[in-house]
Design a protein around this motif. Sequence first.
Motif, PDB file in Angstrom:
ATOM      1  N   PHE A 156      62.458  14.574  30.706  1.00 36.00           N
ATOM      2  CA  PHE A 156      61.724  14.819  31.988  1.00 36.00           C
ATOM      3  C   PHE A 156      62.392  16.081  32.315  1.00 36.00           C
ATOM      4  O   PHE A 156      61.484  16.838  32.931  1.00 36.00           O
ATOM      5  CB  PHE A 156      61.981  13.725  32.915  1.00 36.00           C
TER       6      PHE A 156
ATOM      7  N   ILE B  26      50.933  18.688  35.537  1.00 37.26           N
ATOM      8  CA  ILE B  26      52.027  17.637  36.186  1.00 37.26           C
ATOM      9  C   ILE B  26      52.533  18.334  37.204  1.00 37.26           C
ATOM     10  O   ILE B  26      52.616  17.333  38.393  1.00 37.26           O
ATOM     11  CB  ILE B  26      53.137  17.657  34.947  1.00 37.26           C
TER      12      ILE B  26
ATOM     13  N   LEU C 240      57.132  11.380  29.943  1.00 42.35           N
ATOM     14  CA  LEU C 240      58.091  12.310  29.809  1.00 42.35           C
ATOM     15  C   LEU C 240      59.503  11.605  30.123  1.00 42.35           C
ATOM     16  O   LEU C 240      60.498  12.271  29.712  1.00 42.35           O
ATOM     17  CB  LEU C 240      57.717  13.639  31.025  1.00 42.35           C
TER      18      LEU C 240
ATOM     19  N   VAL D 276      53.586  11.100  34.325  1.00 38.47           N
ATOM     20  CA  VAL D 276      54.759  11.899  34.319  1.00 38.47           C
ATOM     21  C   VAL D 276      55.980  10.726  33.427  1.00 38.47           C
ATOM     22  O   VAL D 276      56.717  10.920  32.869  1.00 38.47           O
ATOM     23  CB  VAL D 276      55.122  11.338  35.676  1.00 38.47           C
TER      24      VAL D 276
ATOM     25  N   ASP E 143      51.810  21.758  31.855  1.00 37.08           N
ATOM     26  CA  ASP E 143      53.001  21.900  32.867  1.00 37.08           C
ATOM     27  C   ASP E 143      52.472  21.854  34.393  1.00 37.08           C
ATOM     28  O   ASP E 143      52.859  21.101  35.339  1.00 37.08           O
ATOM     29  CB  ASP E 143      53.889  22.949  32.430  1.00 37.08           C
TER      30      ASP E 143
ATOM     31  N   ASN F 177      63.140  18.857  30.995  1.00 38.55           N
ATOM     32  CA  ASN F 177      62.550  19.871  30.597  1.00 38.55           C
ATOM     33  C   ASN F 177      61.441  20.461  31.546  1.00 38.55           C
ATOM     34  O   ASN F 177      60.974  21.810  31.233  1.00 38.55           O
ATOM     35  CB  ASN F 177      61.931  19.580  29.268  1.00 38.55           C
ATOM     36  N   PHE F 178      60.949  19.769  32.446  1.00 41.10           N
ATOM     37  CA  PHE F 178      60.067  20.157  33.462  1.00 41.10           C
ATOM     38  C   PHE F 178      60.477  21.345  34.048  1.00 41.10           C
ATOM     39  O   PHE F 178      59.626  22.325  34.781  1.00 41.10           O
ATOM     40  CB  PHE F 178      59.704  18.954  34.255  1.00 41.10           C
TER      41      PHE F 178
ATOM     42  N   LYS G 142      61.024  23.559  41.502  1.00 37.80           N
ATOM     43  CA  LYS G 142      59.933  24.120  40.441  1.00 37.80           C
ATOM     44  C   LYS G 142      58.887  24.930  41.172  1.00 37.80           C
ATOM     45  O   LYS G 142      58.365  24.190  42.203  1.00 37.80           O
ATOM     46  CB  LYS G 142      59.246  22.777  39.721  1.00 37.80           C
TER      47      LYS G 142
ATOM     48  N   PRO H  69      59.906  25.337  31.985  1.00 37.27           N
ATOM     49  CA  PRO H  69      58.689  25.499  31.640  1.00 37.27           C
ATOM     50  C   PRO H  69      58.198  26.729  30.695  1.00 37.27           C
ATOM     51  O   PRO H  69      58.958  27.685  30.672  1.00 37.27           O
ATOM     52  CB  PRO H  69      57.824  25.595  32.880  1.00 37.27           C
TER      53      PRO H  69
END
Lengths: 391, 391
Positions: A278, A319, A157, A154, A316, A280-281, A221, A284
């Motif tokens: 980060f 993570i 990122l 992590v 992705d 941008n997590f 997410k 996806p």
Amino acid sequence: MSKLKGNLDEKVVAERMQQLGFDTNDPEKAGLLKATMEKLDKILTANSTSEAILQDLHPKIRGRVEKLRDLQEEYDTLEDAFMEEQRKLVLKYEGLYQPLYDARAEIVSGKQDAQIEAVYTEDEEEAGAAEAGEPAGQGVPEFWAFCLRNNDVVSELITEKDDEVLKYLKDIRYELLGFDEAKEAKDGEGEEQDEDEEEGFKLYFEFEEGNPYFDNKVLVKTYKMIDEEEGILEKSEGSTILWKPGKNVTVKVMRKKNKKGGRSKGPAMTKTEKCESFFNFFSPPDPQELIGMDDGDSEDFDEEEMEELQAALQEDYEIGCIFKDKIIPHAVSWFTGEALEDEEEDMEDEDEEDEEGEGDEEGISVRAQSNSQANTSEASLQGEQPECKQQ
Amino acid sequence: MSKLKGNLDEKVVAERMQQLGFDTNDPEKAGLLKATMEKLDKILTANSTSEAILQDLHPKIRGRVEKLRDLQEEYDTLEDAFMEEQRKLVLKYEGLYQPLYDARAEIVSGKQDAQIEAVYTEDEEEAGAAEAGEPAGQGVPEFWAFCLRNNDVVSELITEKDDEVLKYLKDIRYELLGFDEAKEAKDGEGEEQDEDEEEGFKLYFEFEEGNPYFDNKVLVKTYKMIDEEEGILEKSEGSTILWKPGKNVTVKVMRKKNKKGGRSKGPAMTKTEKCESFFNFFSPPDPQELIGMDDGDSEDFDEEEMEELQAALQEDYEIGCIFKDKIIPHAVSWFTGEALEDEEEDMEDEDEEDEEGEGDEEGISVRAQSNSQANTSEASLQGEQPECKQQ
């Protein structure tokens, strides 16, 4: 057409169609006929193969196979019961974990400061000295930011700008999909289980309200799986982040040069460009894009592009799993760095065994392929030099 | 040496060593010193980081983190209990499955022929007609050979020569490692669980005794995992097959041409060459070879070679899982072809949904990367054209 299995003879059908006035020399019509026949063939094949195999058997052997099928039904019933017991076991423990997660969130946010002070600050003198110095602030400041920073994958990122935003991260939770109480109740009524039920999980990142960066209180997410056990990802989705003006850390704002040189007359022209972050997590890659590539003509897609997208999807998802399986359940160990040390020690132990010529505990990840495009895959390649981790 | 974290200053140590008469200009001795210091540094770092972080905290915050650590201990206790309950659940159902597997083996081998005939052959007339024709033979002939042939991935490995050998395959079983009763008993005594316990599984392929190909009665394939949940493979091993002379289907025997031409005076020269065969499954690649590559100097290994080995290992492991998770538990469905049809239908359903513009059920494997070197990876890439399966 040797590929057809369902006893359809293309030649015979084509002749018959011509007799009926269907122009099989017209490429469009011929294509239509071919597609129809292939579809018909599939249906015939699917419905006939296993029964045909049984009918072809000697009647005595058929009887034995029928007996085997009865046994298989018994097995399937047991297997369903196993799955249901396992589901209940997970549900039971998720229920037991929740109060601990709630208590953790209260401590981190400072809601239990007073109670803790009464119990834990036994060293009066030290406490007094601290009182005289800087104030402690509420709860455990930047708890989650430290957790994220201490995880190898992590932390890769996180940019300096992200660090500022992550100070406002208050809590992270997960929710397992397909495990809700409603389903529990429904199953209790003996209804058939919905085959299309959702699998996968959601991650909730809670931020302080009124943080200076965006208007969302929670960023979500979601990973939807078709088959969690087999690791088939259907969808990966993130919240749309409502950045406050000029606060979006996922883009660089660049001033456009005035073409004529000299000072600009109007307002300065700017353009934005995506940059590493980060956050941008929460945007996806889309698995459906890869499926689109694969469904299309084989000449249409670029193999390299496909591999890159596959690697990005894999990273992705991995993570997401790190949050669900490692960081959330053991957050305080990530805060202090103990969790990272444990992971490193495991590898050092292996290394030392190796030096003594007894190395027998190394392994290779057979889930993710080692690939320079996917950091997470490399991280799961055991037995690498521990020195790499320190760079 | 900026990489050292544990407050060791290489320069200071080197000077002190020189004063003590240690020749740090001797490359061998310098190397020894460097290695020792790095080891010392690791120990210092591992033991200091997390405690140092705690000591640096404001005493009040330290109290809160201590409270978080207490909560973490509660969580860890619950998690251990969950793992133990899950282990027992698996063990319970494995116990329930065994009698079904035993009964299946008896039916397949013909030991239950008489009982089944009494119950299943109700159609007297048909039975009579069959009696007059060819004899049925014992049990279900070539049961397992058909099962293997009907699985897409496994059938890729089977050559015509293999087909002849597989006729003698009587049974396939798996055994889960780390689940034995001995361990159960030991845990009951409250002893600490052995951290180095084995994980993984074994596959047993039982052949008819006195088969004309090899002397083994059982061929065993073993997968030892370091971490089954994370998919870290330590070792993949197969039985050494004791081929009878001239019966080894994994090699081609080639007659060497006589150099001088004309008829040879002595006995004909032959050489053997490896060839494709299902039985190469028992000579899997060695994960330690890949680790060796990774441990060595970075210039030593060929990246392409490494990727090929990784892909081969991945495929080998996935085939093992197909036996354990698909073929063995549902063998009769593979025999009749129903299992294959189910897999194909799932994909066709998706395809049809797509055509109707509602396709939302496709997915991407995030466990194995799509790679042309690994057939199994491609097989797990959902949403491919079902036509491919028929080729």
